[in-house]
Design a protein around this motif. Structure first.
Motif, PDB file in Angstrom:
ATOM      1  N   HIS A   1       0.834  -1.201   0.000  1.00 41.33           N
ATOM      2  CA  HIS A   1       0.000   0.000   0.000  1.00 41.33           C
ATOM      3  C   HIS A   1       0.871   1.255   0.000  1.00 41.33           C
ATOM      4  O   HIS A   1       0.597   2.226  -0.719  1.00 41.33           O
ATOM      5  CB  HIS A   1      -0.912  -0.012   1.225  1.00 41.33           C
TER       6      HIS A   1
ATOM      7  N   GLY B   1      -5.743   4.995  -4.929  1.00 45.97           N
ATOM      8  CA  GLY B   1      -6.877   5.665  -4.311  1.00 45.97           C
ATOM      9  C   GLY B   1      -8.189   5.048  -4.733  1.00 45.97           C
ATOM     10  O   GLY B   1      -8.239   4.084  -5.501  1.00 45.97           O
TER      11      GLY B   1
ATOM     12  N   CYS C   1      -3.889  -5.027  -2.689  1.00 43.01           N
ATOM     13  CA  CYS C   1      -3.549  -3.813  -3.439  1.00 43.01           C
ATOM     14  C   CYS C   1      -4.798  -2.989  -3.715  1.00 43.01           C
ATOM     15  O   CYS C   1      -4.819  -1.770  -3.495  1.00 43.01           O
ATOM     16  CB  CYS C   1      -2.859  -4.207  -4.739  1.00 43.01           C
TER      17      CYS C   1
ATOM     18  N   SER D   1      -6.987  -0.216  -0.596  1.00 46.12           N
ATOM     19  CA  SER D   1      -6.923   1.191  -0.999  1.00 46.12           C
ATOM     20  C   SER D   1      -8.290   1.778  -1.274  1.00 46.12           C
ATOM     21  O   SER D   1      -8.385   2.953  -1.663  1.00 46.12           O
ATOM     22  CB  SER D   1      -6.060   1.320  -2.263  1.00 46.12           C
TER      23      SER D   1
END
Length: 513
Positions: free
Chosen positions: A177, A183, A205, A209
């Motif tokens: 991260h 985002g 991943c 996020s």
């Protein structure tokens, strides 16, 4: 693990979390379906620490099930639906599994008769056989408990189970991260099968996020234009995978990749990209961030490094960094002394919280791999003796130089050549054999060299192919068989694998008149 994967479920309840070929689940749907599956798993009579073999294709169902297994403290043991039935059954027996979850319609052969089974489809788990109720069902789930066991190729001829705790996975995900810095607007593409821990990387991943995880159909890498169209029309911003998925595109030419205008980053691992390949990628997609992810299944991965853009075309190797936050990579020479100077090759050791806890029911192999911390030998801490050879460049980044053993990577999967040789050598007509790995157009290729004790070579090779297909995953199948009168021997009396590889390269080299 489920706390990490579902951390955004309340805040982003209506946002897409998982995008399959037919299904699209929001974070809220993922959370609710995971909780429902967890309730069903408890009702099935399973206890914390029980192993559950999961034979599913990648998709929303698999992610929800992984979260549910984490919630209930059950140990996730993924296998591919493409595995030979005998290998799947061997893994279930070796893991002493309590439950086998699948999505197939046909009968499951060769599994232990007392193994509970369940079919999972569209978030619904239907149990066909259940386990007896355990005497204790409410032990708390701790970070130090096992989260999963992934079985990889083993030198003994049997799959080797790598045990990872929740704490180890979380330590890795935090480093991932930190480096990727994705985002909520991102869409991460994944194509990894569940038995390949790249899938664990992909889940953490994206979901860690607050991004969306898009499942790419596995046949698309063989159709470059279709792959690019799939990623482009779905707005993928980061694509994770082995280099082999991009090589057909590179062969087609830079114009094939041009539609990927929203692709901002590409993370690769499991195989090496050559410098010329990266030069061509950067020429086709000049703004693309390329992340070299390096490591072993015993820590999922240990280092991330952005490839220089533009890369220096004269480089021989692509650096893989200095270790992600929370791990320490050190080089030791043959005497166990730390190597500090650039350019000197040594064996790579890994320190940190993301380490595996051992090999399932193999204490000898565990002791050989998890050794006293070389820097603090009296602390009681362990370090992973990776078997990777590496050096440092002038900036302190590590460069990969090969292995101390015969382990290779095929399509990102770890392969022990000895396991294939054991299968070949068990054939009654094979007098001797050796398996070697060479670099081909689509990555690493396996070549089997054999000598025959009786009968015709033409009769032996088809039966060898059948034998391997019945026992080994597809990526461990030799692409070519060579029959020789004898195999070259080194001064130490071992088969000279290097001479066989050199001879194969000579055989394949175009002749010039």
């Amino acid at each position: 693990m489920h706390h990490y994967l579902l951390a955004h479920a309340n805040r982003l309840a209506e946002k897409p979390a998982l995008i399959g070929v037919r299904d699209r689940w929001t974070y809220g749907q993922l959370s609710s379906r995971a909780e429902k599956l967890a309730s069903q798993l408890w009702d099935a009579g399973l206890a914390v620490g029980d192993r559950v073999v999961v034979e599913l294709h990648p998709g929303p169902d698999a992610v929800a099930l992984l979260c549910a297994l984490s919630m209930t403290g059950l140990v996730y043991v993924p296998v591919s639906p493409a595995l030979p039935p005998q290998r799947t059954a061997d893994i279930a027996r070796t893991a002493e599994a309590s439950l086998f979850i699948h999505s197939r319609d046909d009968a499951i052969e060769l599994l232990p008769r007392d193994l509970a089974t369940g079919r999972l489809s569209h978030g619904e788990l239907v149990m066909s056989r259940t386990a007896p109720k355990p005497p204790e069902r409410h032990r708390p789930v701790l970070e130090t408990d096992l989260a999963y066991i992934i079985f990889t190729s083993g030198t003994t001829g049997k799959p080797k189970g790598i045990m990872m705790t929740h704490r180890a996975v979380l330590a890795f995900w935090r480093g991932l991260h930190h480096h990727c810095a994705l985002g909520e607007q991102d869409i991460v593409g994944t194509i990894a099968p569940l038995c390949f821990d790249f899938s664990i990387l992909d889940m953490g991943c994206a979901l860690g996020s607050g991004a969306s995880l898009l499942f790419v159909p596995p046949l698309l890498p063989h159709q470059p234009a279709a792959l690019v169209d799939y990623l482009a029309t779905r707005g993928v911003t980061q694509m994770n995978g082995v280099p082999s998925i991009w090589r057909p595109c590179l062969r087609e030419g830079a114009e094939v990749l041009a539609p990927l205008v929203r692709l901002r980053s590409m993370l690769y691992a499991g195989e090496a990209f050559t410098v010329p390949e990266i030069v061509r990628l950067q020429s086709a997609l000049p703004r693309l961030r390329i992340i070299n992810c390096f490591g072993q299944s015993e820590s999922i991965a240990c280092s991330f490094r952005d490839v220089d853009n533009p890369i220096e075309a004269s480089l021989e190797k692509v650096p893989f960094g200095q270790g992600h936050p929370g791990v320490d990579l050190i080089l030791l020479d043959e005497d166990g002394v730390a190597i500090a100077e650039p350019g000197r090759v040594g064996e790579l050791y890994l320190r940190g919280a993301s380490l595996f806890s051992g090999y399932w029911k193999d204490p000898a192999a565990t002791r050989a791999a998890l050794v006293p911390d070389p820097l603090f030998p009296h602390s009681g801490a362990r370090a992973f003796k990776t078997g990777d050879l590496a050096s440092r460049d002038g900036r302190g980044d590590f460069l990969f130089h090969g292995r101390v053993d015969q382990q290779v990577k095929i399509l990102g999967n770890r392969v022990e050549l000895e396991e294939i040789e054991r299968q070949l050598g068990s054939h009654p007509a094979v007098a001797s054999c050796c398996v070697a790995a060479i670099d081909g157009d689509d990555g690493t290729e396996l070549i089997a060299f054999i000598t025959v004790s009786g009968g015709q070579a033409g009769d032996v090779i088809p039966s060898l192919r059948d034998r391997c297909a019945a026992a080994l995953p597809y990526y461990m199948m030799p692409a070519t068989f060579r029959v020789a009168q004898e195999l070259p021997i080194t001064a130490n009396g071992k088969v000279d694998r290097r001479r066989l590889i050199d001879a194969e390269h000579t055989r394949r080299r175009p002749s010039h008149q």
